[in-house]
Design an enzyme around this catalytic site. Structure first.
Site, PDB file in Angstrom:
ATOM      1  N   ASP A   1      39.324   5.443  -4.465  1.00 50.23           N
ATOM      2  CA  ASP A   1      38.838   4.582  -3.389  1.00 50.23           C
ATOM      3  C   ASP A   1      37.727   5.318  -2.645  1.00 50.23           C
ATOM      4  O   ASP A   1      37.915   6.444  -2.196  1.00 50.23           O
ATOM      5  CB  ASP A   1      39.998   4.249  -2.443  1.00 50.23           C
ATOM      6  CG  ASP A   1      41.222   3.762  -3.199  1.00 50.23           C
ATOM      7  OD1 ASP A   1      41.991   4.622  -3.663  1.00 50.23           O
ATOM      8  OD2 ASP A   1      41.359   2.550  -3.358  1.00 50.23           O
TER       9      ASP A   1
ATOM     10  N   ASP B   1      52.351  -7.977  14.215  1.00 47.18           N
ATOM     11  CA  ASP B   1      51.044  -7.656  14.808  1.00 47.18           C
ATOM     12  C   ASP B   1      50.206  -8.923  14.854  1.00 47.18           C
ATOM     13  O   ASP B   1      50.731 -10.024  14.672  1.00 47.18           O
ATOM     14  CB  ASP B   1      50.359  -6.594  13.929  1.00 47.18           C
ATOM     15  CG  ASP B   1      49.470  -5.657  14.715  1.00 47.18           C
ATOM     16  OD1 ASP B   1      48.488  -6.128  15.322  1.00 47.18           O
ATOM     17  OD2 ASP B   1      49.751  -4.453  14.725  1.00 47.18           O
TER      18      ASP B   1
ATOM     19  N   PRO C   1      40.251  -7.842  -0.104  1.00 40.66           N
ATOM     20  CA  PRO C   1      40.320  -7.270  -1.460  1.00 40.66           C
ATOM     21  C   PRO C   1      41.149  -5.998  -1.528  1.00 40.66           C
ATOM     22  O   PRO C   1      41.735  -5.695  -2.572  1.00 40.66           O
ATOM     23  CB  PRO C   1      38.846  -7.001  -1.819  1.00 40.66           C
ATOM     24  CG  PRO C   1      38.078  -7.135  -0.559  1.00 40.66           C
ATOM     25  CD  PRO C   1      38.854  -8.021   0.349  1.00 40.66           C
ATOM     26  N   ASP C   2      41.220  -5.249  -0.438  1.00 40.81           N
ATOM     27  CA  ASP C   2      42.005  -4.017  -0.475  1.00 40.81           C
ATOM     28  C   ASP C   2      43.473  -4.261  -0.144  1.00 40.81           C
ATOM     29  O   ASP C   2      44.277  -3.323  -0.112  1.00 40.81           O
ATOM     30  CB  ASP C   2      41.420  -2.978   0.502  1.00 40.81           C
ATOM     31  CG  ASP C   2      41.348  -1.571  -0.100  1.00 40.81           C
ATOM     32  OD1 ASP C   2      40.850  -0.653   0.567  1.00 40.81           O
ATOM     33  OD2 ASP C   2      41.838  -1.400  -1.245  1.00 40.81           O
TER      34      ASP C   2
ATOM     35  N   ASP D   1      53.429 -16.906  10.780  1.00 38.05           N
ATOM     36  CA  ASP D   1      52.738 -16.941  12.074  1.00 38.05           C
ATOM     37  C   ASP D   1      53.712 -17.445  13.125  1.00 38.05           C
ATOM     38  O   ASP D   1      54.174 -18.600  13.076  1.00 38.05           O
ATOM     39  CB  ASP D   1      51.513 -17.849  11.987  1.00 38.05           C
ATOM     40  CG  ASP D   1      50.631 -17.780  13.222  1.00 38.05           C
ATOM     41  OD1 ASP D   1      49.502 -18.268  13.175  1.00 38.05           O
ATOM     42  OD2 ASP D   1      51.083 -17.223  14.258  1.00 38.05           O
TER      43      ASP D   1
ATOM     44  N   HIS E   1      43.304  -6.111  14.608  1.00 33.90           N
ATOM     45  CA  HIS E   1      44.370  -5.133  14.782  1.00 33.90           C
ATOM     46  C   HIS E   1      45.372  -5.187  13.635  1.00 33.90           C
ATOM     47  O   HIS E   1      45.713  -4.169  13.026  1.00 33.90           O
ATOM     48  CB  HIS E   1      45.071  -5.379  16.130  1.00 33.90           C
ATOM     49  CG  HIS E   1      45.902  -4.234  16.597  1.00 33.90           C
ATOM     50  ND1 HIS E   1      47.254  -4.144  16.331  1.00 33.90           N
ATOM     51  CD2 HIS E   1      45.577  -3.119  17.327  1.00 33.90           C
ATOM     52  CE1 HIS E   1      47.724  -3.024  16.870  1.00 33.90           C
ATOM     53  NE2 HIS E   1      46.748  -2.388  17.474  1.00 33.90           N
TER      54      HIS E   1
ATOM     55  N   ASN F   1      41.714   1.354  -6.605  1.00 31.91           N
ATOM     56  CA  ASN F   1      41.085   0.117  -7.052  1.00 31.91           C
ATOM     57  C   ASN F   1      39.578   0.181  -6.849  1.00 31.91           C
ATOM     58  O   ASN F   1      38.910  -0.847  -6.863  1.00 31.91           O
ATOM     59  CB  ASN F   1      41.679  -1.084  -6.308  1.00 31.91           C
ATOM     60  CG  ASN F   1      41.471  -0.988  -4.807  1.00 31.91           C
ATOM     61  OD1 ASN F   1      41.088   0.066  -4.283  1.00 31.91           O
ATOM     62  ND2 ASN F   1      41.703  -2.074  -4.100  1.00 31.91           N
TER      63      ASN F   1
ATOM     64  N   ILE G   1      39.978   2.021   0.962  1.00 27.52           N
ATOM     65  CA  ILE G   1      40.881   3.126   1.246  1.00 27.52           C
ATOM     66  C   ILE G   1      42.113   3.056   0.363  1.00 27.52           C
ATOM     67  O   ILE G   1      42.290   2.122  -0.423  1.00 27.52           O
ATOM     68  CB  ILE G   1      41.314   3.090   2.727  1.00 27.52           C
ATOM     69  CG1 ILE G   1      42.090   1.791   3.013  1.00 27.52           C
ATOM     70  CG2 ILE G   1      40.104   3.206   3.650  1.00 27.52           C
ATOM     71  CD1 ILE G   1      42.769   1.772   4.373  1.00 27.52           C
TER      72      ILE G   1
ATOM     73  N   VAL H   1      64.121   4.332  18.136  1.00 24.31           N
ATOM     74  CA  VAL H   1      62.806   3.927  17.644  1.00 24.31           C
ATOM     75  C   VAL H   1      61.953   5.180  17.450  1.00 24.31           C
ATOM     76  O   VAL H   1      61.965   6.083  18.284  1.00 24.31           O
ATOM     77  CB  VAL H   1      62.135   2.961  18.633  1.00 24.31           C
ATOM     78  CG1 VAL H   1      60.679   2.714  18.243  1.00 24.31           C
ATOM     79  CG2 VAL H   1      62.905   1.631  18.657  1.00 24.31           C
TER      80      VAL H   1
ATOM     81  N   SER I   1      48.104   2.992  17.703  1.00 26.25           N
ATOM     82  CA  SER I   1      48.551   1.911  16.807  1.00 26.25           C
ATOM     83  C   SER I   1      48.428   2.345  15.359  1.00 26.25           C
ATOM     84  O   SER I   1      49.308   2.086  14.526  1.00 26.25           O
ATOM     85  CB  SER I   1      47.713   0.652  17.018  1.00 26.25           C
ATOM     86  OG  SER I   1      47.950   0.083  18.281  1.00 26.25           O
TER      87      SER I   1
END
Lengths: 247, 408
Positions: free
Chosen positions: B139, B171, B179-180, B190, B202, B216, B220, B312, B350
């Site tokens: 990549d 999120d 594509p990635d 949703d 985000h 690919n 990334i 968490v 994040s």
């Protein structure tokens, strides 16, 4: 035994007899060697001049030669070169032959020592009168990857009792794939100089040229010359082109 | 001149004859090298030729022809085929390559030839393999990913890719057609009311960090390129470049959905005030063995909620000062997927959290026993910076990924 200038040439049978003697010795050596990668090898060559230590024997006329050698596995080898010349007066003629017998041994990855003997019987067609040349050389050479130094001693160079020493420094180096640069510097010194017309002075000769390889065939172009006096109408140096086919 | 031409024609005539066919260059052909044998010979050195120039220790001309002839003879003697060769002046050896017929054993052929007194030795052609799986990914932005170096991501992927693990990305909307991210989103839902879904920055960025397709030739490589995402939209982007906002109800629905749809890792790259409903849902998720990862808000007490909830996994950006109780992961200038089929650099805790979610997906694939959220290995005195390789190879002496692979 050297025939005086102008004397009838030794018969073809006589020449073949000498060659057979050389081969007999060679085969005798072979009997003691293992039958590993012994093989016959040869080359056919053509060139625009045939020179002996810088001196033209064909008067700047064409010559062709056949070189046959047999290489024994242990390092012994024997061979003969037969030369034909395009003479000015009589057209194509056999110029002579050189028989050789030697032994080469590797002393390092690219170093070797080579000793042997040659028997040369040639005719000088370059002068006004044909002149027969016959001499024997004992040689010893050390060679590396790109250079070889050979010393040749003759007890009868061109004339009886005329001892001569010839030092030959030759080199070859690749320039590019299939291209080679080669050169040679030779020095001939009469150790014992005979009197009379057979006498000669010390002289040096040189060659420098390039060779292009086409698989089994080579084409070469060189500039060759020598020092010392030359026959009337001849020059000390000139271009020589040649082609070799190896098999 | 005419006689010279005659001589040249004579030589050329020989050259063109069948007996003087141009010799094939001794160079290896494209045959299967595994079916080849190398035969090493000590060739006789070049000897004196009165009519030929000195061609060097391994010159062309007679020496080359002699080598070719020797190769042909050996091939004939052993029923093989000459496939090339070359001189090695530095070793004083000639190497001849002989091809072994399909079905025959190169080892046996080499052994037979080695017994030949003419031969120095013979050996079968051997194959050598690189000792690690891809040390990099193809990549193009891979090397710009901090995790590529810090976490030796490519080496981690030699151990695990998150295959079989579901990661819920709660999120803003993920561009599932990016594509990635092609094929990486198992479910897309949703839960935002009154705001039509479209790909948003985000969520798309977080998803890419976790599970972008690796190797690919695009963008990334995700931390867990083998994982499958549950893209659960519970947040929305206020405007084109605005902040991402979520509400309690959409988050609750999304967390509930994640639990009931077997998400093993839940990524919450968000922070807000403590909320009892969400807290209960998170306790349920934790009790069911779900790993919940959340981003730290440095401006909020204890890093904000849900990062402050017990159980968490809280993650802060490693480029900032350490945050007590939180892991530190790459979070600055992270290349990731963005809407419109693009990639861009992002910064924030994040994205640090997304890294850790991906790492837990790798751990899950490795079948880590014990707590659903095992303690990650951190670098000593590093303020919580994660040693990803050691975390993945936990339970063994700390060493680099390469030796862990050998130990396994």
């Amino acid at each position: 035994m050297t025939a005086p200038a102008g004397a009838p040439p030794i018969s073809l049978f006589g020449r073949l007899a000498r060659l057979a003697a050389v081969w007999a010795v060679a085969i005798g050596l072979a009997l003691g060697a293992s039958p590993a990668f012994a093989q016959l090898a040869g080359s056919v060559s053509a060139q625009t001049d045939y020179q002996l230590r810088g001196a033209t024997l064909t008067g700047r006329r064409s010559a062709a030669s056949l070189d046959l050698s047999y290489e024994f596995s242990g390092g012994a080898y024997a061979g003969v070169s037969v030369i034909a010349a395009d003479t000015r007066q009589d057209g194509p003629q056999v110029l002579g032959h050189i028989g050789y017998l030697g032994y080469v041994i590797r002393t390092g990855a690219t170093q070797s020592i080579d000793v042997g003997v040659t028997d040369s019987e040639l005719t000088n067609y370059a002068g006004l009168i044909e002149r027969r040349l016959h001499y024997t050389d004992l040689y010893a050479a050390v060679a590396g990857e790109h250079l070889r130094l050979a010393v040749q001693y003759s007890p009868n160079y061109i004339a009886p009792h005329a001892q001569a020493l010839y030092i030959d420094l030759s080199g070859s180096r690749p320039l590019a794939p299939d291209w080679w640069l080669f050169g040679h510097l030779g020095y001939l010194d009469p150790v014992v100089r005979p009197s009379g017309p057979a006498g000669f002075r010390s002289r040096y000769d040189w060659r420098i040229g390039v060779r292009r390889s086409f698989g089994r065939a080579d084409l070469r172009l060189e500039w060759a010359g020598r020092s010392g006096p030359v026959a009337t109408g001849q020059s000390r140096g000139g271009l020589v082109a040649g082609a070799d086919l190896h098999f | 001149m005419r006689r010279l031409l005659q001589l040249l024609v004579f030589v050329l005539g020989i050259a063109l004859g069948p007996a003087a066919a141009r010799a094939q260059p001794l160079s290896p052909d494209g045959a299967d090298t595994a079916q080849q044998v190398l035969v090493l010979l000590r060739m006789t050195p070049e000897h004196f030729h009165p009519n030929l120039e000195y061609g060097g220790a391994y010159g062309a001309g007679p020496a080359q022809v002699a080598r070719q002839r020797t190769a042909a003879r050996l091939a004939r003697d052993y029923g093989l085929k000459a496939a090339g060769g070359w001189p090695m002046p530095l070793l004083g050896l000639d190497c001849i390559v002989l091809a072994v017929p399909s079905g025959a054993s190169p080892d046996e052929a080499a052994e037979r030839i080695s017994n030949d007194p003419r031969v120095a030795w013979a050996e079968p052609m051997k194959l050598f393999h690189g000792q690690s799986s891809a040390l990099t990914h193809n990549d193009p932005l891979y090397l710009a990913q901090p995790a590529a170096v810090e976490w030796r991501l490519a080496q981690l992927h030699g151990f695990a890719t998150g295959r079989g693990v579901r990661v819920a990305v709660i999120d803003s909307a993920v561009e599932t057609t990016h594509p990635d991210l092609a094929g990486q989103v198992a479910i897309s839902e949703d839960f935002v009311i009154g705001r039509p879904g479209r790909a948003e920055d985000h969520g798309t960025g977080v998803a890419g960090i976790i599970a972008a397709v690796a190797d690919n030739h695009l963008g990334i490589a995700g931390v867990a390129p083998g994982a499958k995402l549950l893209a659960l939209r519970a947040c929305w982007q206020r405007n084109a470049a605005g902040p991402t906002v979520c509400d309690t109800l959409s988050l609750a629905k999304a967390i509930y959905f994640a639990i009931t749809h077997d998400a093993q890792v839940v990524n919450l790259s968000l922070s807000g005030p403590p909320d009892p409903l969400l807290s209960e849902l998170l306790k349920t998720a934790l009790a069911r063995g779900v790993t919940v990862v959340s981003a730290v808000d440095r401006s909020a007490p204890r890093g904000g909620f849900p990062a402050s909830q017990t159980g968490v996994v809280a993650v802060a950006q490693e480029e900032d000062p350490p945050f007590p109780g939180a892991y530190a992961a790459p979070g600055r200038d992270i290349p990731t997927t963005q809407p419109g089929g693009r990639w861009a650099m992002v910064t924030g805790s994040s994205y640090a959290a997304a890294h850790v979610s991906g790492l837990f997906a790798l751990l899950r694939e490795r079948g880590s026993r014990g707590p659903a959220s095992p303690a990650l290995v951190t670098w000593p005195a590093s303020g919580g910076r994660i040693d990803a390789c050691a975390s993945l190879s936990r339970g063994a002496p700390v060493c680099d990924c390469a030796c862990r692979r050998a130990a396994n």
